[in-house]
Write an enzyme that holds these catalytic residues in place. Structure first.
Site, mmCIF file in Angstrom:
data_model
loop_
_atom_site.group_PDB
_atom_site.id
_atom_site.type_symbol
_atom_site.label_atom_id
_atom_site.label_comp_id
_atom_site.label_asym_id
_atom_site.label_seq_id
_atom_site.Cartn_x
_atom_site.Cartn_y
_atom_site.Cartn_z
ATOM 1 N N ASP A 279 0.869 -1.180 0.000
ATOM 2 C CA ASP A 279 0.000 0.000 0.000
ATOM 3 C C ASP A 279 0.907 1.233 0.000
ATOM 4 O O ASP A 279 2.133 1.130 0.099
ATOM 5 C CB ASP A 279 -0.951 -0.046 1.212
ATOM 6 C CG ASP A 279 -2.195 0.789 0.978
ATOM 7 O OD1 ASP A 279 -3.233 0.521 1.584
ATOM 8 O OD2 ASP A 279 -2.126 1.727 0.146
HETATM 9 C C1 GLC Z 1 -4.518 4.312 -0.118
HETATM 10 C C2 GLC Z 1 -5.333 3.090 0.251
HETATM 11 C C3 GLC Z 1 -5.356 2.039 -0.819
HETATM 12 C C4 GLC Z 1 -5.264 2.721 -2.168
HETATM 13 C C5 GLC Z 1 -3.866 3.314 -2.274
HETATM 14 C C6 GLC Z 1 -3.655 4.065 -3.597
HETATM 15 O O1 GLC Z 1 -3.865 4.790 1.019
HETATM 16 O O2 GLC Z 1 -5.048 2.433 1.477
HETATM 17 O O3 GLC Z 1 -6.558 1.281 -0.661
HETATM 18 O O4 GLC Z 1 -5.483 1.793 -3.216
HETATM 19 O O5 GLC Z 1 -3.573 4.157 -1.180
HETATM 20 O O6 GLC Z 1 -4.456 5.196 -3.638
#
Ligand code: GLC
Length: 740
Positions: A279
């Site tokens: 993430d």
């Molecule tokens: C965010 C979220 C994740 C998302 C990623 C990209 O913090 O936790 O679900 O896909 O970053 O935006």
């Protein structure tokens, strides 16, 4: 004979190769390309950036030529992406295409209900179609990877991301996760309008302690395997192309560096060969977790655990090369990660396509009709006292009150950065176009859902006085829902409850429509309102959907995918709970909120609130009534290798057509690990004309009754079982059988 044999063998071999052609072909192409890559180029593929802005900066172009990045997320415009792709393919040393990812969670330009609302439809086919439409729109603009479905089981409405989840139940979430993956990925990933899906956030992120986002999650392995892993296994079995790890520390080990999750389960037990992405900056966040000493250590932990691609943070770029050179990370580890990345790019057909046309996705009649159908099926009718709904012609004038009745942004819900606000039709607009503007009075009453001022109350009460019925829109605006939006209280924000009480004094019947990204607690409002509709955040076409339901052109069919507590003090509260040694009895029902009555009785309850939920999992009303009867089981005993059929008759006892979601639950009465009082094992949407009845059947095999024992083995144990065919998780027709 000899000749004949070899010919047959030849055909067989050729056939085998031909049949497996795509797979072997991809592996050959991956390995051939990998062999030509430098370590820098490999590490470049393992890095995903969000730094591509519009217009495309020269520095980014230079980095793409140098093979610095394998992927971009939430980046640039369609034209920028096409230009960046052209540079990657024609001006970098090896011409490896870029992969553009984005959070296309519940729609792209056409916005569908939030996933929690889609879960309330219990409609696999609809959910798949919605994901297909989202994929088509996103791929048209060069996005070929979505960071969805989010399939974290969520049993704590304080957690803002419950909005993105498919609810509390692993069986329902698994069914709908499969539908979403099929929708996003279509029949082939190589289809130019397919996108790679992403099972996130692996795993247990929804169990954040106290519902506080990013907080620790402590989940015993049995619970992990029974509740939190199944939707991810279902996604894996449906061929999901990628996984994303969660932000949280699971049992003390950050998911992003968790070898038990990534090596033992995902790669070991499940034999997964897709791409795993971290993430957002979760790799370097392992430093703050206290799991890595510094960015180099974080890169080593993540690469060793099996994170193929690092999202946004640059620990891989800054440290992996030296880690490999000093033997702290195996070169084979790097190659395995790059293989997973290249394999996905080949499967997506990125190496075979010309530069994608710079398309512009727009909602069209079909996508809007699908969004309307999804909104219609997502709305849950929670209360309808003496059939106030649907509104009849006699209700000449309505007073629409509340800021959420006319707020396109809020109506779309969380994660809708591409949603077109000007295509949203609000409930106010829809009611005016159906009923005629002269019959629809409007007073916001409040500026926003958080507004604490009563300055607008007089206008709202006045509108109520001049109407025949009040349609009061309450709930949460969009920014109160989603990531980093945890709430310690679940009440209606701001002065909304006060607005309700003031409007009630006008003496007109009040229908409450709630738009929110989570279960809220609104007990006193629900008690005094004549009717309550829960519409979640219904998306682009939420207005026409709600208007048609209120006016009876369509009937509500949504069913709750998550338990609604009476009070936040009950959380976590969910239907598949254990019985305890002192279950509360029916005689202890009804202890009012906040008044410690009858403290006697040594059972598992509260002395200041009724121990039951406000509304149970699976609950929802319609404009007719359904009767369940004649539950039959095909045999009293189920033997190994056999299956049972459980049937019941469902009758529509009302005056109009209705759609019921018939639910199938089982209970293992005695087991070496105590089993929940009910577990969902089937569901079917059934539409019945007035007076029509139908037999609905479900089959059971011993595998459906398996559970993890104390030795962590998936087993079935002989003994008595109960089954229900039911309208929700607390009622229904019950039967018993024995497993031998
Ligand atoms: C965010 C979220 C994740 C998302 C990623 C990209 O913090 O936790 O679900 O896909 O970053 O935006």
């Amino acid at each position: 004979m000899h000749f004949l044999f070899w010919t047959a063998a030849g055909v067989l071999v050729a056939g085998t190769i031909l049949r497996a052609e795509p797979q072997i072909d991809v592996e050959n192409r991956v390995n051939a390309l990998l062999a030509r890559m430098t370590l820098d180029e490999k590490i470049g593929q393992m890095s995903q950036s969000t730094s591509m802005k519009t217009p495309l900066a020269e520095s980014i172009k230079a980095e793409i030529r140098a093979g610095r990045w394998g992927s971009f997320l939430n980046a640039g415009s369609p034209a920028d992406r096409a230009e960046a792709q052209r540079i990657a393919i024609h001006e970098s040393r090896l011409g490896i295409p870029l992969l553009f990812g984005r959070d296309v969670i519940h729609g792209y330009k056409t916005v569908f209900p939030i996933p929690l609302g889609q879960a309330a439809t219990w409609d696999r086919e609809l959910v798949e179609q919605a994901a297909r439409e989202a994929a088509t729109e996103a791929a048209t603009e060069g996005i070929r990877w979505t960071f969805a479905p989010m399939i974290d089981i969520a049993r704590d409405p304080r957690w803002g991301r419950v909005a993105e989840s498919l609810g509390e139940d692993p069986y329902l979430a698994s069914a709908l996760a499969t539908a979403m993956v099929r929708g996003f990925q279509g029949k082939s990933l190589a289809d130019a309008l397919s996108v790679a899906a992403c099972a996130k956030h692996f795993v247990g992120y929804g169990a954040a302690e106290a519902g506080r986002d990013y907080n620790s999650a402590w989940i015993p392995e049995i619970l992990l395997r029974e509740v939190y892993l199944p939707p991810f296994r279902a996604a894996r079995d449906s061929g999901v192309a990628t996984f994303m790890t969660g932000f949280e520390a699971l049992n003390g080990v950050p998911a992003t560096g968790n070898r038990f999750l990534l090596r033992d389960i995902l790669r070991g037990e499940w034999k997964y060969d897709g791409l795993v992405v971290s993430d957002y900056e979760a790799v370097t966040e392992m430093i703050r977790h206290g799991f890595a000493r510094d960015a180099s250590d974080a890169a080593r932990e993540a690469a060793t655990a099996g994170i193929d691609m690092e999202m946004v943070s640059t620990a891989y770029h800054d440290h992996l090369k030296s880690l490999v050179e000093r033997g702290a990370v195996e070169p084979a580890q790097i190659d395995a990660a790059v293989r997973n990345i290249l394999r996905l790019k080949f499967r997506l057909g990125l190496f075979d396509e010309q530069i994608p046309p710079v398309g512009e996705a727009k909602p069209n009649a079909e996508s809007l009709a699908l969004a309307e159908r999804a909104a219609l099926e997502s709305v849950v009718l929670l209360k309808n006292e003496s059939g106030l709904l649907p509104l009849t012609e006699a209700r000449r004038t309505v007073a629409v009150i509340g800021p959420l009745a006319d707020s396109p942004l809020d109506q779309m819900g969380t994660w809708t950065m591409d949603g077109l606000r000007d295509r949203v039709e609000t409930p106010l607009a829809a009611l005016r176009s159906i009923m005629g503007a002269d019959r629809v009075l409007y007073a916001p009453g409040l500026q926003t859902s958080r507004d604490t001022s009563d300055a607008g109350f007089a206008g709202a009460v006045d509108a109520a006085r001049r109407s025949d019925v009040v349609l009061l829109f309450l709930g949460e605006e969009q920014i109160l829902s989603g990531e980093a939006r945890s709430r310690a209280f679940l009440d209606l924000p701001g002065a909304q409850e006060a607005l309700f009480t003031n409007v009630l004094r006008a003496g007109k019947p009040v229908v409450v429509v709630i738009m929110a990204g989570r279960p809220l607690t609104f007990h006193s409002v629900a008690e005094r309102a004549r009717a309550v509709l829960y519409a979640w955040h219904p998306g682009t076409m939420g207005g026409p959907a709600i208007a048609q339901l209120l006016l009876g052109r369509r009937a509500p069919s949504g069913r709750l995918p998550i338990t609604f507590p009476r009070s936040v003090g009950q959380v976590p509260i969910y239907y598949a709970h254990l019985n305890t040694g002192r279950p509360p009895s029916e005689t202890e029902l009804g202890i009012p909120m906040g008044t410690p009555l009858r403290p006697e009785g040594y059972t598992s309850k509260y002395i200041d609130v009724d121990f039951t939920p406000e509304y149970p999992f699976g609950y929802g009303l319609s404009y007719t009534t359904f009767e369940y009867s004649n539950l039959t089981i095909s045999a009293p005993v189920l033997h190994a290798g056999q299956k049972l059929t459980v049937s019941a008759q469902i009758a529509n006892r009302g005056k109009r057509e209705g759609t019921e979601t018939v639910q199938f639950y089982v209970r293992d009465l005695v087991a070496s690990v105590v089993q929940p009082v009910r577990k969902l094992r089937g569901f079917e949407r059934v539409t019945l004309q007035a007076g029509e009845s139908r037999t609905v059947s479900f089959t059971l095999t011993p595998q459906d009754l398996a559970f993890y024992n104390q030795q962590m083995k998936l087993v079935t144990e002989p003994g008595k079982f109960q089954v229900w065919i039911a309208p929700d998780a607390v009622r229904g027709a019950m039967g018993e059988f024995e497993l031998q």
